[in-house]
Design a protein around this motif. Structure first.
Motif, PDB file in Angstrom:
ATOM      1  N   PHE A  60       3.873   5.790  -5.352  1.00 53.94           N
ATOM      2  CA  PHE A  60       3.932   5.828  -6.807  1.00 53.94           C
ATOM      3  C   PHE A  60       3.008   6.906  -7.365  1.00 53.94           C
ATOM      4  O   PHE A  60       3.335   7.567  -8.344  1.00 53.94           O
ATOM      5  CB  PHE A  60       3.545   4.457  -7.386  1.00 53.94           C
ATOM      6  N   PHE A  61       1.867   7.090  -6.719  1.00 53.21           N
ATOM      7  CA  PHE A  61       0.937   8.131  -7.152  1.00 53.21           C
ATOM      8  C   PHE A  61       1.247   9.490  -6.518  1.00 53.21           C
ATOM      9  O   PHE A  61       0.407  10.383  -6.529  1.00 53.21           O
ATOM     10  CB  PHE A  61      -0.502   7.710  -6.862  1.00 53.21           C
ATOM     11  N   ARG A  62       2.448   9.615  -5.966  1.00 52.38           N
ATOM     12  CA  ARG A  62       2.987  10.873  -5.438  1.00 52.38           C
ATOM     13  C   ARG A  62       2.120  11.510  -4.348  1.00 52.38           C
ATOM     14  O   ARG A  62       1.918  12.728  -4.310  1.00 52.38           O
ATOM     15  CB  ARG A  62       3.230  11.875  -6.554  1.00 52.38           C
ATOM     16  N   LYS A  63       1.628  10.689  -3.449  1.00 54.44           N
ATOM     17  CA  LYS A  63       0.913  11.207  -2.289  1.00 54.44           C
ATOM     18  C   LYS A  63       1.931  11.719  -1.271  1.00 54.44           C
ATOM     19  O   LYS A  63       3.105  11.369  -1.304  1.00 54.44           O
ATOM     20  CB  LYS A  63       0.038  10.115  -1.657  1.00 54.44           C
ATOM     21  N   SER A  64       1.471  12.541  -0.355  1.00 61.14           N
ATOM     22  CA  SER A  64       2.389  13.109   0.636  1.00 61.14           C
ATOM     23  C   SER A  64       2.842  12.030   1.619  1.00 61.14           C
ATOM     24  O   SER A  64       2.242  10.963   1.725  1.00 61.14           O
ATOM     25  CB  SER A  64       1.705  14.248   1.394  1.00 61.14           C
ATOM     26  N   VAL A  83       0.838  -1.204   0.000  1.00 59.92           N
ATOM     27  CA  VAL A  83       0.000   0.000   0.000  1.00 59.92           C
ATOM     28  C   VAL A  83       0.870   1.250   0.000  1.00 59.92           C
ATOM     29  O   VAL A  83       0.594   2.221  -0.724  1.00 59.92           O
ATOM     30  CB  VAL A  83      -0.970  -0.020   1.205  1.00 59.92           C
ATOM     31  N   ALA A  84       1.943   1.242   0.772  1.00 57.40           N
ATOM     32  CA  ALA A  84       2.853   2.393   0.800  1.00 57.40           C
ATOM     33  C   ALA A  84       3.500   2.612  -0.571  1.00 57.40           C
ATOM     34  O   ALA A  84       3.633   3.750  -1.020  1.00 57.40           O
ATOM     35  CB  ALA A  84       3.926   2.190   1.865  1.00 57.40           C
ATOM     36  N   LEU A  85       3.890   1.537  -1.229  1.00 63.06           N
ATOM     37  CA  LEU A  85       4.480   1.668  -2.568  1.00 63.06           C
ATOM     38  C   LEU A  85       3.490   2.253  -3.559  1.00 63.06           C
ATOM     39  O   LEU A  85       3.841   3.127  -4.368  1.00 63.06           O
ATOM     40  CB  LEU A  85       4.976   0.309  -3.070  1.00 63.06           C
ATOM     41  N   VAL A  86       2.246   1.772  -3.526  1.00 67.51           N
ATOM     42  CA  VAL A  86       1.231   2.278  -4.460  1.00 67.51           C
ATOM     43  C   VAL A  86       0.956   3.755  -4.199  1.00 67.51           C
ATOM     44  O   VAL A  86       0.897   4.565  -5.140  1.00 67.51           O
ATOM     45  CB  VAL A  86      -0.062   1.438  -4.356  1.00 67.51           C
ATOM     46  N   LEU A  87       0.797   4.128  -2.946  1.00 65.59           N
ATOM     47  CA  LEU A  87       0.531   5.539  -2.620  1.00 65.59           C
ATOM     48  C   LEU A  87       1.721   6.424  -2.989  1.00 65.59           C
ATOM     49  O   LEU A  87       1.537   7.539  -3.491  1.00 65.59           O
ATOM     50  CB  LEU A  87       0.192   5.682  -1.144  1.00 65.59           C
TER      51      LEU A  87
END
Length: 105
Positions: A79-83, A73-77
């Motif tokens: 990847f989408f450049r979340k803070s 989940v951390a990798l996906v978030l």
């Protein structure tokens, strides 16, 4: 640990830390122009941080499966450049949810 034992450890640790930082300043007096060496030195902090963080991610939870879910989940978030706070909260939430599901099963 008493003070007489602690003090030599502290002095050696302070000396080693100082030498690690001072030796490059003394030995390298000119700008490094080698592109390979510059790129190598540029990525060293990221590599050290990753090598210290990744094992902590895997062993911070009750099971390896919930840790892998949180990491994914951390990798996906990321990847989408979340803070950073969104990535951390999302990973923690995913681990919490995975642990709850594992308890129910």
């Amino acid at each position: 640990m008493d003070f007489k034992t602690f003090l030599p450890y502290l002095i050696v640790m302070a000396g080693v830390t100082y030498l690690i930082r001072a030796i490059p300043l003394v030995l390298v007096r000119h700008k490094i122009k080698n592109r390979f060496l510059n790129s190598f030195l540029y990525y060293i902090p990221y590599t050290v941080l990753a090598s210290m963080t990744f094992p902590a991610i895997l062993y911070a939870t009750g099971s390896m499966l919930s840790a892998a879910v949180g990491f994914a989940v951390a990798l996906v978030l990321a990847f989408f450049r979340k803070s950073l706070i969104v990535v951390a909260a999302g990973a923690c939430g995913a681990v919490l949810l995975a642990e709850a599901v594992m308890i129910l099963l």
